[in-house]
Enzyme design. Structure first.
Site, mmCIF file in Angstrom:
data_model
loop_
_atom_site.group_PDB
_atom_site.id
_atom_site.type_symbol
_atom_site.label_atom_id
_atom_site.label_comp_id
_atom_site.label_asym_id
_atom_site.label_seq_id
_atom_site.Cartn_x
_atom_site.Cartn_y
_atom_site.Cartn_z
ATOM 1 N N SER A 181 0.800 -1.222 0.000
ATOM 2 C CA SER A 181 0.000 0.000 0.000
ATOM 3 C C SER A 181 0.835 1.275 0.000
ATOM 4 O O SER A 181 0.362 2.320 -0.447
ATOM 5 C CB SER A 181 -0.945 0.012 1.210
ATOM 6 O OG SER A 181 -0.211 -0.107 2.418
ATOM 7 N N HIS A 217 -0.203 6.384 6.301
ATOM 8 C CA HIS A 217 0.221 6.104 4.937
ATOM 9 C C HIS A 217 0.636 7.401 4.246
ATOM 10 O O HIS A 217 0.229 8.482 4.660
ATOM 11 C CB HIS A 217 -0.920 5.461 4.137
ATOM 12 C CG HIS A 217 -1.038 3.992 4.345
ATOM 13 N ND1 HIS A 217 -1.522 3.431 5.504
ATOM 14 C CD2 HIS A 217 -0.711 2.948 3.541
ATOM 15 C CE1 HIS A 217 -1.501 2.120 5.404
ATOM 16 N NE2 HIS A 217 -1.007 1.792 4.224
#
Length: 314
Positions: free
Chosen positions: A50, A293
């Site tokens: 990711s 993230h």
């Protein structure tokens, strides 16, 4: 890293709702990564998890949808900078991917991603690979550390206990036994197998192993509210990320690949940094990105690091 699942007392409720969502998806000066040089580097295949895919960064248009792949992730930015045509670029990255998912299809909950290495062939000229965080369970580590960190922060306010504690580290390290370090070493063996397979499938390709950007700062005092971590656990998780990157570097060098360091250029741009400079979002994102993230600024920063390694930017 993974996105399958993902402080003051007022922030505790928000953190409690978010810890299960934590997964492991413009440069700091806001400038474009574009250079004047556009060498021929296709076909280019991007592999990874990711942190490569860019979950929740617009536009999310990859297939399958469950991979959470952004059209503004670093592989797409690199491909654009290199002037590659659509048929010369394949982005196989997928949120939640581990090294096994490079060899076999990955079920995402919203579609199945083919084995990532299925896109690699004798014609492939350029490969980037960002993997390893999910192999060591880094996402679940953060989730665990946030849970115990919230409790720790409440107790230190009430009981004036040790302000430099690391309750989460104590769950993973006992005496000479370091559970995370053992997982990192095991992941290194699997990565070596991946790189050997890439060499067999794409002997003409230049291979770049992309490391992870700085998630946490050296100064743990900045992370209590943004990440809900005990001070000692900020240092613990930071150390483990550095060890993971060291494994990626060593594995790349042993296989004759190039290691791309995204950590050095992201120092001071971690999840606890100010909103207008950070590359990685905190537990409660303030920009379009998954919790813990990279945001679009982070993906561009990573793209610039790759392009410097490829040799198109200074």
């Amino acid at each position: 890293m993974k996105t399958r699942t993902s402080l003051g007392l007022a922030a505790v409720a928000s953190c409690a709702a978010l810890v299960t969502a934590v997964g492991i998806g413009r440069d700091g000066d806001g400038k474009s990564a574009r250079s004047d040089s556009k060498p021929s580097n296709g076909p280019y295949v991007a592999l990874g998890d990711s942190y490569t895919a860019g979950p929740k960064i617009p536009a999310q248009n990859g297939r399958p949808a469950g991979c959470d792949r952004s059209s503004r992730n670093y592989p797409a930015l690199v491909a654009g900078e290199l002037g590659l045509k659509p048929h010369e670029f394949r982005d196989m990255s997928c949120s939640g991917a581990i090294t096994d998912d490079l060899f076999a299809p990955q079920s995402t909950g919203n579609g199945v991603n083919p084995a990532q290495l299925s896109a690699v062939s004798d014609a492939t000229q350029l490969i980037t690979l960002g993997i390893g965080g999910n192999d060591i369970g880094f996402s679940s580590m953060i989730t665990t550390c946030v849970k115990v960190g919230v409790r720790y922060q409440i107790e230190t306010r009430i009981g004036d206990s040790e302000t430099n504690g690391a309750p989460c580290r104590d769950k993973y390290v006992s005496g000479d036994s370091d559970e995370v370090q053992a997982k990192i070493e095991a992941a290194g063996g699997r990565l070596s197998s991946v790189l050997d397979d890439i060499e067999r499938q794409a002997p003409k390709a230049r291979v770049y192993v992309v490391g992870y950007p700085a998630i946490l700062p050296a100064d743990s005092s900045r992370c209590a509210r943004a990440m809900g971590l005990a001070p000692g656990d900020v240092r613990f998780l930071r150390e483990k990320e550095q060890q993971l990157n060291a494994m990626l570097r060593n594995s790349a060098q042993a296989a004759g690949a190039v290691y791309v360091d995204t950590y050095a250029s992201s120092i001071g741009r971690d999840a606890c940094a100010d909103r207008d400079v950070r590359w990685v979002e905190p537990l409660i994102p303030e920009s379009a990105a998954a919790p813990v993230h990279p945001n679009e600024r982070g993906e561009l920063g990573m793209a610039r690091a790759v392009l410097r390694a490829v040799g198109t930017t200074s």
